[in-house]
Scaffold this motif. Structure first.
Motif, PDB file in Angstrom:
ATOM      1  N   LEU A 196      -6.065   3.020  -0.672  1.00  0.00           N
ATOM      2  CA  LEU A 196      -4.930   3.835  -0.671  1.00  0.00           C
ATOM      3  C   LEU A 196      -4.749   4.544   0.858  1.00  0.00           C
ATOM      4  O   LEU A 196      -3.875   4.720   1.589  1.00  0.00           O
ATOM      5  N   ALA A 197      -6.141   4.858   1.480  1.00  0.00           N
ATOM      6  CA  ALA A 197      -6.469   5.280   2.777  1.00  0.00           C
ATOM      7  C   ALA A 197      -5.422   4.245   3.765  1.00  0.00           C
ATOM      8  O   ALA A 197      -4.881   4.883   4.691  1.00  0.00           O
ATOM      9  N   GLU A 198      -5.737   3.214   3.441  1.00  0.00           N
ATOM     10  CA  GLU A 198      -5.473   2.026   4.440  1.00  0.00           C
ATOM     11  C   GLU A 198      -3.752   2.090   4.347  1.00  0.00           C
ATOM     12  O   GLU A 198      -3.192   1.751   5.304  1.00  0.00           O
ATOM     13  N   ARG A 199      -3.105   2.221   3.088  1.00  0.00           N
ATOM     14  CA  ARG A 199      -1.840   2.286   2.916  1.00  0.00           C
ATOM     15  C   ARG A 199      -1.267   3.473   3.727  1.00  0.00           C
ATOM     16  O   ARG A 199      -0.114   3.255   3.978  1.00  0.00           O
ATOM     17  N   VAL A 200      -1.806   4.809   3.412  1.00  0.00           N
ATOM     18  CA  VAL A 200      -1.277   5.706   4.063  1.00  0.00           C
ATOM     19  C   VAL A 200      -1.220   5.593   5.474  1.00  0.00           C
ATOM     20  O   VAL A 200      -0.210   6.007   6.191  1.00  0.00           O
ATOM     21  N   ALA A 201      -2.475   5.038   6.136  1.00  0.00           N
ATOM     22  CA  ALA A 201      -2.395   4.864   7.383  1.00  0.00           C
ATOM     23  C   ALA A 201      -1.333   3.699   7.810  1.00  0.00           C
ATOM     24  O   ALA A 201      -0.588   3.835   8.953  1.00  0.00           O
ATOM     25  N   ARG A 202      -0.992   2.637   7.063  1.00  0.00           N
ATOM     26  CA  ARG A 202      -0.407   1.469   7.643  1.00  0.00           C
ATOM     27  C   ARG A 202       1.201   2.145   7.487  1.00  0.00           C
ATOM     28  O   ARG A 202       2.112   1.707   8.262  1.00  0.00           O
ATOM     29  N   GLU A 203       1.523   3.049   6.579  1.00  0.00           N
ATOM     30  CA  GLU A 203       2.954   3.486   6.184  1.00  0.00           C
ATOM     31  C   GLU A 203       3.042   4.655   7.274  1.00  0.00           C
ATOM     32  O   GLU A 203       4.097   5.436   7.207  1.00  0.00           O
ATOM     33  N   ARG A 204       1.928   5.205   8.208  1.00  0.00           N
ATOM     34  CA  ARG A 204       2.042   6.281   9.099  1.00  0.00           C
ATOM     35  C   ARG A 204       2.562   7.577   8.056  1.00  0.00           C
ATOM     36  O   ARG A 204       3.597   8.331   8.801  1.00  0.00           O
ATOM     37  N   LEU A 205       1.895   7.878   7.091  1.00  0.00           N
ATOM     38  CA  LEU A 205       2.154   9.161   6.324  1.00  0.00           C
ATOM     39  C   LEU A 205       1.239  10.199   7.161  1.00  0.00           C
ATOM     40  O   LEU A 205       0.359  10.503   6.544  1.00  0.00           O
TER      41      LEU A 205
END
Length: 252
Positions: free
Chosen positions: A114-123
């Motif tokens: 999830l942390a990777e997704r948050v970083a990828r989507e620049r949230l």
């Protein structure tokens, strides 16, 4: 000893106590508890997703849940049991740049994904945290809403979990639970049992509505009165609570 020499000695002692050469003596902090065990089966975590995001969006699940929960721009929201981040991503959009979302999960690999997704989507308004089975590890007096979607039945120690979670809510904050109306071993929580377990830790139910698009119902809770001493918590008996949420076994 004259006064100048005494002052020098005290200064040397203060420096030596803080230079790391000797461990500082810290007062022992007593852990609260013990807490009563839950009188019900606990569902096993079988997946980090309840359904596909596409299927959930087709029935407008997240929008309806956030609307019923009263989640607005600028709020601070905790997403407990965030999994792959279906709600985390949509909460981030709802609360906007002036709001904050804390996504928590107890499985380290899921947290990392999830942390990777948050970083990828620049949230930039989202942070990700690892909790434990008995403590979501939320900062005190921080949240307008604490969201628990299709995960309450997986909490092994509900009384301790809810007790530790209480201080995280702001004075008008709400806990929002979405679950299915079926036995806990079948990945749901009967509404009366849910209400009884929350009441045992000093929460009052504010509302409960059917939520077919999210697979069951949505209930909201708010702390009422002082947080009880763990020894005073009376555990719910599953059969009694399923029939009448006001019936709780006496504390022994």
């Amino acid at each position: 000893m004259n006064r100048p020499l005494l002052l020098i000695s005290l200064a040397v002692f203060a420096v030596s106590a803080c230079d790391g050469s000797k461990p500082l003596i810290k007062p022992k902090v007593e852990e609260p508890g013990p807490f009563p065990a839950a009188d019900r089966p606990v569902a096993h975590i079988v997946s980090s997703r309840w359904s596909s995001e596409e299927a959930r969006d087709r029935v407008n699940e997240s929008t309806l849940v956030m609307d019923k929960a009263g989640i607005k721009p600028g709020m601070t929201v905790a997403d407990i049991g965030a999994g792959e981040g279906y709600y985390t991503i949509r909460l981030a959009s709802r609360v906007g740049k002036d709001g904050r979302v804390l996504a928590e999960d107890i499985v380290a690999s899921v947290r990392d994904t999830l942390a990777e997704r948050v970083a990828r989507e620049r949230l930039e308004n989202v942070s990700v945290r690892l909790g434990t089975i008995a403590d979501p590890k939320l900062p005190d007096d921080s949240f307008d809403r604490v969201l628990m979607v299709h995960m309450y039945h997986e909490i092994e120690q509900p009384y301790e979990f809810l007790w530790r979670m209480r201080p995280a809510l702001k004075p008008d904050g709400l806990v929002v639970v979405v679950d299915a109306d079926r036995p806990t071993q079948n990945h749901g929580t009967p509404p009366n049992l849910l209400r009884c377990e929350f009441a045992a830790v000093g929460y009052r139910q504010v509302s409960v509505v059917r939520m077919p698009s999210a697979g069951g119902y949505l209930a909201t809770f708010q702390p009422a009165g002082p947080r009880p001493d763990p020894a005073a918590i009376r555990p719910c008996r599953m059969k009694a609570a399923e029939g009448d949420a006001s019936q709780r076994a006496p504390h022994s």
